[in-house]
Scaffold this motif. Structure first.
Motif, PDB file in Angstrom:
ATOM      1  N   ILE A 215       0.849  -1.185   0.000  1.00  0.00           N
ATOM      2  CA  ILE A 215       0.000   0.000   0.000  1.00  0.00           C
ATOM      3  C   ILE A 215       0.888   1.239   0.000  1.00  0.00           C
ATOM      4  O   ILE A 215       2.019   1.217   0.487  1.00  0.00           O
ATOM      5  CB  ILE A 215      -0.962   0.035   1.207  1.00  0.00           C
ATOM      6  N   HIS A 216       0.346   2.316  -0.582  1.00  0.00           N
ATOM      7  CA  HIS A 216       1.037   3.597  -0.643  1.00  0.00           C
ATOM      8  C   HIS A 216       0.048   4.700  -0.322  1.00  0.00           C
ATOM      9  O   HIS A 216      -1.153   4.570  -0.587  1.00  0.00           O
ATOM     10  CB  HIS A 216       1.650   3.818  -2.022  1.00  0.00           C
ATOM     11  N   ALA A 217       0.529   5.771   0.244  1.00  0.00           N
ATOM     12  CA  ALA A 217      -0.345   6.872   0.657  1.00  0.00           C
ATOM     13  C   ALA A 217      -0.839   7.664  -0.548  1.00  0.00           C
ATOM     14  O   ALA A 217      -0.087   7.929  -1.490  1.00  0.00           O
ATOM     15  CB  ALA A 217       0.395   7.795   1.619  1.00  0.00           C
ATOM     16  N   LEU A 218      -2.101   8.049  -0.511  1.00  0.00           N
ATOM     17  CA  LEU A 218      -2.626   8.971  -1.509  1.00  0.00           C
ATOM     18  C   LEU A 218      -2.050  10.359  -1.295  1.00  0.00           C
ATOM     19  O   LEU A 218      -1.674  11.048  -2.239  1.00  0.00           O
ATOM     20  CB  LEU A 218      -4.155   9.009  -1.419  1.00  0.00           C
ATOM     21  N   ASP A 219      -1.985  10.779  -0.030  1.00  0.00           N
ATOM     22  CA  ASP A 219      -1.404  12.067   0.354  1.00  0.00           C
ATOM     23  C   ASP A 219      -0.285  11.766   1.345  1.00  0.00           C
ATOM     24  O   ASP A 219      -0.547  11.395   2.484  1.00  0.00           O
ATOM     25  CB  ASP A 219      -2.469  12.961   0.981  1.00  0.00           C
ATOM     26  N   SER A 220       0.950  11.907   0.902  1.00  0.00           N
ATOM     27  CA  SER A 220       2.092  11.523   1.742  1.00  0.00           C
ATOM     28  C   SER A 220       2.254  12.399   2.973  1.00  0.00           C
ATOM     29  O   SER A 220       3.012  12.056   3.885  1.00  0.00           O
ATOM     30  CB  SER A 220       3.383  11.558   0.918  1.00  0.00           C
ATOM     31  N   ALA A 221       1.543  13.510   3.044  1.00  0.00           N
ATOM     32  CA  ALA A 221       1.636  14.401   4.196  1.00  0.00           C
ATOM     33  C   ALA A 221       0.694  13.983   5.323  1.00  0.00           C
ATOM     34  O   ALA A 221       0.738  14.549   6.419  1.00  0.00           O
ATOM     35  CB  ALA A 221       1.332  15.835   3.782  1.00  0.00           C
TER      36      ALA A 221
END
Length: 237
Positions: A215-221
Motif C-alpha cells: 500500500i502507498h499513501a494517496l497524500d504523503s503528508a
C-alpha cells in the motif's frame, strides 16, 4: 469468480473455488451488526502494539493476537500464547515463537467479535462436528514516505491452517493493497481489492495461496494505513 453477493452461496463458492468473498454491506446485513458495536470494534485497531519480529527490519506493521477454542459449539478464550508458523509457510518470519500484545478483553466481548466467529464456523464447519483451535489477529499496516506498507511481506502464501477469514476493517488514505488469489501451483486465480469496511474473504487454506500488494499513501503528508482482521481455524485432531 467467487463474488458470492451475485453468483453463488458462500458454501458453494468455497467448495467450487476454494475461496469466497462478500461485501461489507452483505456481511453487516447477515450478521445484524449494529453501527455502534462496529464503531467500537474498529476503534480498537487504534491501539495496536508494534510487530517487532519482522525479519525484513520493517516497522510498518502493528498487531494484537488471541487464541480460542471452539468445543461443542462454544467459544472459549485460551491463555495468551505465541503465534507460530514454520518456514514452510512463512519463509520470512517462520520458525519463531512470536509474542504479540493480546487482543483486549473489551474487543473480544464486543458482539461483533462473536458474530464473526460464529459466521466463520458456520461456513468452515457447517455440521458443527469438530473442535477447533482459532487464532485472531488484528493488523494495521502503515505506509510512510520512507517506508512502504506490506500487508503480506512473505508474498503469496498459505497460512498453514485449515481455513482463513480475512476482513477489511478500514482503509485510510491509501491506494493499492490488491488481494491476489492463486492455486497451489502458482496459477493466478483472480485479484480484487477489499475497499469497504466489512469486505470479507473466506479461504480453504489447503487449496489456495493468497497475498496482498503493497500500500502507498494517496497524500504523503497525512497518516495512511490499512486495518484488517484475520481469523484462522485449525481442526483439533
Amino acid at each position: 469468480m467467487s463474488d458470492t453477493d451475485s453468483l453463488c452461496p458462500i458454501d458453494e463458492a468455497l467448495t467450487q473455488d476454494g475461496y469466497a468473498r462478500l461485501s461489507g454491506a452483505t456481511l453487516f446485513d447477515r450478521l445484524d451488526i449494529a453501527e455502534p458495536d462496529w464503531s467500537a470494534f474498529a476503534a480498537s485497531w487504534n491501539d495496536l502494539g508494534p510487530d517487532l519480529f519482522m525479519a525484513d527490519g520493517g516497522r510498518y506493521r502493528r498487531r494484537r493476537h488471541a487464541a480460542f477454542a471452539l468445543e461443542r459449539g462454544r467459544f472459549t478464550r485460551r491463555p495468551h500464547q505465541p503465534h507460530y508458523q514454520s518456514r514452510d509457510y512463512n519463509p520470512l518470519n517462520g520458525d519463531v515463537q512470536r509474542w504479540f500484545d493480546p487482543v483486549e478483553a473489551a474487543t473480544v466481548a464486543n458482539p461483533v467479535c462473536d458474530a464473526i466467529f460464529a459466521f466463520a464456523a458456520d461456513h468452515f464447519d457447517p455440521a458443527r462436528q469438530g473442535d477447533w483451535h482459532i487464532e485472531m489477529h488484528q493488523f494495521r499496516i502503515e505506509t510512510k514516505p520512507s517506508e512502504s506498507g506490506r500487508p503480506t511481506p512473505e508474498g503469496m502464501h498459505r497460512d498453514g491452517v485449515d481455513h482463513v477469514l480475512v476482513m477489511l476493517v478500514d482503509r485510510r488514505n491509501v491506494r493499492e493493497g490488491v488481494t491476489r488469489i492463486g492455486a497451489l501451483d502458482g496459477t493466478p486465480l483472480g485479484e480484487f481489492t477489499l475497499t469497504e469496511a466489512g469486505d470479507t474473504m473466506l479461504i480453504d487454506d489447503h487449496r489456495i495461496l493468497h497475498g496482498v500488494t503493497e500500500i502507498h499513501a494517496l497524500d504523503s503528508a497525512k497518516p495512511a494505513w490499512r486495518d484488517a482482521l484475520v481469523v484462522t481455524f485449525v481442526a483439533e485432531r
